[in-house]
Write an enzyme that holds these catalytic residues in place. Structure first.
Site, mmCIF file in Angstrom:
data_model
loop_
_atom_site.group_PDB
_atom_site.id
_atom_site.type_symbol
_atom_site.label_atom_id
_atom_site.label_comp_id
_atom_site.label_asym_id
_atom_site.label_seq_id
_atom_site.Cartn_x
_atom_site.Cartn_y
_atom_site.Cartn_z
ATOM 1 N N ASP A 388 0.828 -1.214 0.000
ATOM 2 C CA ASP A 388 0.000 0.000 0.000
ATOM 3 C C ASP A 388 0.862 1.263 0.000
ATOM 4 O O ASP A 388 1.991 1.243 0.491
ATOM 5 C CB ASP A 388 -0.910 -0.030 1.240
ATOM 6 C CG ASP A 388 -2.097 0.918 1.073
ATOM 7 O OD1 ASP A 388 -2.318 1.402 -0.067
ATOM 8 O OD2 ASP A 388 -2.780 1.183 2.071
ATOM 9 N N ASN A 436 -10.743 -2.844 -5.711
ATOM 10 C CA ASN A 436 -10.009 -1.837 -6.482
ATOM 11 C C ASN A 436 -10.711 -1.418 -7.776
ATOM 12 O O ASN A 436 -10.340 -0.429 -8.401
ATOM 13 C CB ASN A 436 -8.580 -2.321 -6.815
ATOM 14 C CG ASN A 436 -7.663 -2.302 -5.615
ATOM 15 O OD1 ASN A 436 -6.733 -3.090 -5.509
ATOM 16 N ND2 ASN A 436 -7.908 -1.390 -4.679
HETATM 17 C C1 FPP Z 1 -2.069 0.065 -3.358
HETATM 18 O O1 FPP Z 1 -1.603 1.393 -3.320
HETATM 19 C C2 FPP Z 1 -1.451 -0.618 -4.484
HETATM 20 C C3 FPP Z 1 -2.133 -1.155 -5.542
HETATM 21 C C4 FPP Z 1 -3.590 -1.143 -5.620
HETATM 22 C C5 FPP Z 1 -1.428 -1.754 -6.696
HETATM 23 C C6 FPP Z 1 -0.209 -2.522 -6.375
HETATM 24 C C7 FPP Z 1 0.400 -2.986 -7.645
HETATM 25 C C8 FPP Z 1 1.716 -3.016 -7.874
HETATM 26 C C9 FPP Z 1 2.713 -2.665 -6.847
HETATM 27 C C10 FPP Z 1 2.201 -3.485 -9.176
HETATM 28 C C11 FPP Z 1 2.306 -4.960 -9.011
HETATM 29 C C12 FPP Z 1 3.019 -5.606 -10.065
HETATM 30 C C13 FPP Z 1 2.975 -6.936 -10.208
HETATM 31 C C14 FPP Z 1 3.999 -7.553 -11.047
HETATM 32 C C15 FPP Z 1 1.999 -7.815 -9.568
HETATM 33 P P1 FPP Z 1 -2.651 2.591 -3.459
HETATM 34 O O2 FPP Z 1 -2.800 2.934 -4.896
HETATM 35 O O3 FPP Z 1 -3.909 2.210 -2.760
HETATM 36 O O4 FPP Z 1 -1.916 3.731 -2.731
HETATM 37 P P2 FPP Z 1 -2.609 4.849 -1.827
HETATM 38 O O5 FPP Z 1 -3.130 4.138 -0.618
HETATM 39 O O6 FPP Z 1 -1.471 5.754 -1.516
HETATM 40 O O7 FPP Z 1 -3.665 5.481 -2.663
#
Ligand code: FPP
EC number: 2.5.1.-
Length: 624
Positions: A388, A436
């Site tokens: 996250d 999501n």
């Molecule tokens: C949460 O951060 C993260 C995600 C929803 C996406 C995670 C995906 C990756 C790290 C890429 C993965 C790659 C592979 C190869 C599987 P957020 O967007 O909710 O962050 P925030 O809480 O700051 O809004």
């Protein structure tokens, strides 16, 4: 887009089939389809190249193995030669599937199609089982037996064909799932298959009689007083003409009762409509000349056939032109076709994937940092991470949120390197949750590009990592599904560590789906409800072999688990870090593992139990 005039070489080009040997296999299948499946071939020409070649491979390969079972021999009697040839083909096929290759051109085309479209081999095994019985000489006593046979042998094949068409329509749902949730669609589909099979029984009657086989239930003959001996002697009695009339009526009623399945793509509707219309034509051609059926196959009348196909071709071309074929298939690399060796037709060797791509050790961290040395009992077996903070990391730098996800993918790759270095056996990461989907379209699009690209990068590194995917197919773009499945396939022989990517994952949905599957199997009598233990239940989860989580880590400052691995994480140590995920690297993982090693895990009891002896499957009552 005018499909029919395109020569086969262009069709292969457009299907991503470039290898000369593989094309030879597809060509053999195409010729077999054209020669023996006039209707299937005509309908295949209404489909875009990637689906067309898949249809040829499926039809041609099934025809090849069916011919082995039907090859002339002692009429209707068990024939060890035929049985042996059939067994050799099946055993070579099994070896080929295991090794991801084809040891003769037709099998190579078939396996290439199965891997490209992710068709499970199960439906072919059902077919093989029935063909084994065919070799022994098959007779049907009742309509019910005839229908059961049809249900086993023809319906699974039709479902696969349906699965390809659904993909053309942009749906990633499996036909079995539709059949389970819309039972009327399953019944309609089954009725259509029965109609087609009965029509073919009439049309192929003379060939079957050549082999001493009567492809109709005895019950149908008895109703009108036709004797088997008269049929085998090809006597065109009035009773026989009455039999043909009744069977044709029956097949016509079934064909007319069958509504087209609901499809999204208009061209798929055109293809299915043409298929049913051509069968009506075939049925009429048979019913018009009952006595002749005893001696030859009736041909489809040319003019009526063209009158039906030409407008269908124009409509299909228009529909594909207006709504282009929505997906790109994902052709795998196959080992070259080889001459069969020995009775199985293929050598027993290590998987070609493992041979071609020996594992590469992880690159060291740029700082030169090395993992801490932990005693074996202190080392967690399974670490799960909620990655996250990507969005906030990017926003804090004045970047679009999508840049945060890209940086997050880099962080993940470094963490995987570190996990291998420290000797972790299972790492599971939350890349995309079912919740999501509520994000803005632009961010969803970016994630749906970032995730498959990250997966591809990971696989291309050739690490000793087996990739698994946990999540649901629904709503995921087909190319993301293909990438995940391809990663699973390519890395299935890796043993160093299992990396489970939770993509379109929801913990409650996972448990609910597992429960639904068990109920289905219990209702079908395949599972005894009394035998469902926690251990047995876990076999129905997305990744059945996934052990309990020892350490659940969440970055980005929030302190909750957000529907992540509820089944596996009931005894996990929880660790929440303020660091946003893109700022994490392998050293963060090592620190977290060290912290976990210093905690006392009691699993509801008093003395300390080393992590590796922890109860699995969520056992252990009132716990802390
Ligand atoms: C949460 O951060 C993260 C995600 C929803 C996406 C995670 C995906 C990756 C790290 C890429 C993965 C790659 C592979 C190869 C599987 P957020 O967007 O909710 O962050 P925030 O809480 O700051 O809004």
């Amino acid at each position: 887009m005018g499909f029919p005039p395109v020569p086969p070489t262009c069709v292969y080009q457009r299907s991503g089939i470039h290898d000369a040997a593989l094309r030879r296999g597809y060509e053999a299948c195409r010729r077999a389809t054209r020669a023996t499946g006039e209707i299937e071939y005509a309908v295949s020409l209404l489909l875009p190249p990637p689906l067309r070649t898949a249809t040829w491979a499926l039809y041609g390969a099934v025809r090849a193995v069916d011919d082995l079972a039907d090859a002339p021999g002692s009429a209707g009697e068990a024939d060890p030669g035929r049985a042996g040839r059939l067994e050799a083909w099946i055993s070579a096929f099994d070896t080929d599937v295991r090794e991801g290759r084809g040891s003769d051109p037709v099998r190579q085309a078939l396996i290439h199609t199965m891997l490209t479209w992710n068709l499970p081999p199960g439906f072919l095994h059902t077919l093989f089982e029935e063909l084994r019985q065919d070799v022994q000489g098959r007779q049907f006593t009742t309509w019910q037996e005839w229908r059961n046979y049809n249900r086993l042998i023809n319906t699974p094949l039709m479902l696969r064909a349906g699965s390809l068409l659904l993909r053309a329509a942009g749906l990633s749902t499996e036909p079995e799932a539709i059949a389970a949730s819309v039972p009327e669609a399953a019944v309609a589909w089954q009725t259509a298959v029965d109609a087609i099979y009965l029509t073919d029984a009439l049309v192929d009657l003379s060939d079957d009689l050549d082999r001493g086989h009567v492809p109709l239930p005895q019950e149908a003959l008895d109703e009108v007083g036709v004797r088997r001996t008269d049929l085998l002697a090809r006597r065109a009695t009035p009773e026989f003409e009455e039999l043909v009339r009744r069977l044709a009526d029956r097949a016509r009623t079934w064909l007319n009762r069958t509504p087209l399945p609901p499809v999204l793509h208009p061209a798929v509707g055109v293809a299915l409509g043409a298929y049913t219309d051509l069968y009506r034509l075939r049925l009429k051609a048979a019913a018009d000349v009952p006595a002749a059926l005893l001696h030859r196959r009736p041909a489809l009348p040319r003019t009526a056939r063209l009158r039906l196909l030409l407008p269908a071709q124009a409509k299909a071309a228009l529909a594909w032109g207006l709504f282009p074929f929505p997906i790109q298939p994902c052709p795998p690399q196959l080992a070259p076709a080889q001459a069969p060796e020995g009775p199985g037709g293929a050598k027993e060797t290590r998987s070609p994937a493992a041979q071609r791509h020996p594992a590469v050790p992880p690159p060291p961290h740029p700082s030169g940092a090395r993992p801490p040395q932990l005693p074996g009992e202190a080392m967690p077996r399974h670490v799960a991470i909620v990655m996250d903070g990507n969005g906030r990391w990017a926003t804090a730098r004045g970047l679009p949120r999508t840049d945060g996800h890209r940086a997050g993918a880099d962080a993940l790759i470094d963490v995987v390197h570190g996990a291998l270095e420290i000797g972790l056996k299972y790492l599971t990461v939350y890349a995309f949750s079912t919740e999501n989907w509520k994000r803005p379209a632009g961010e969803l699009h970016a994630l749906m590009c970032e995730i498959p690209q990250g997966v591809r990068r990971m696989v291309d590194e050739k690490l000793d990592v087996r990739v698994r995917w946990a999540g649901a197919r629904s709503r995921l773009p087909v190319d993301v599904i293909e990438e995940l499945l391809e990663a699973e396939r390519t890395t299935r022989d890796r043993t160093g560590m299992t990396l489970t990517l939770c993509v379109n994952y929801g913990g409650r949905a996972e448990i609910t789906a597992a429960a639904a599957k068990i109920v289905q199997e219990a209702v079908a009598g395949k599972v005894d409800p009394g035998s469902i233990s926690e251990h047995a239940f876990a076999r129905y989860l997305h990744v059945p072999e996934l052990p309990d989580v020892d350490l659940l880590l969440r970055t980005g400052g929030d302190q909750r688990t957000s529907n992540f691995l509820p089944w596996h994480a009931t005894y996990a140590e929880l660790l929440f870090l303020d660091t946003p995920w893109p700022d994490v690297d392998r050293r963060t993982l090592w620190d977290a593992i060290e912290q976990c090693a210093h905690r006392t895990r009691r699993y509801g009891s008093v003395p300390r139990i080393p992590a590796q002896h922890a109860p699995r499957g969520g056992q252990g009552a009132p716990a802390t």
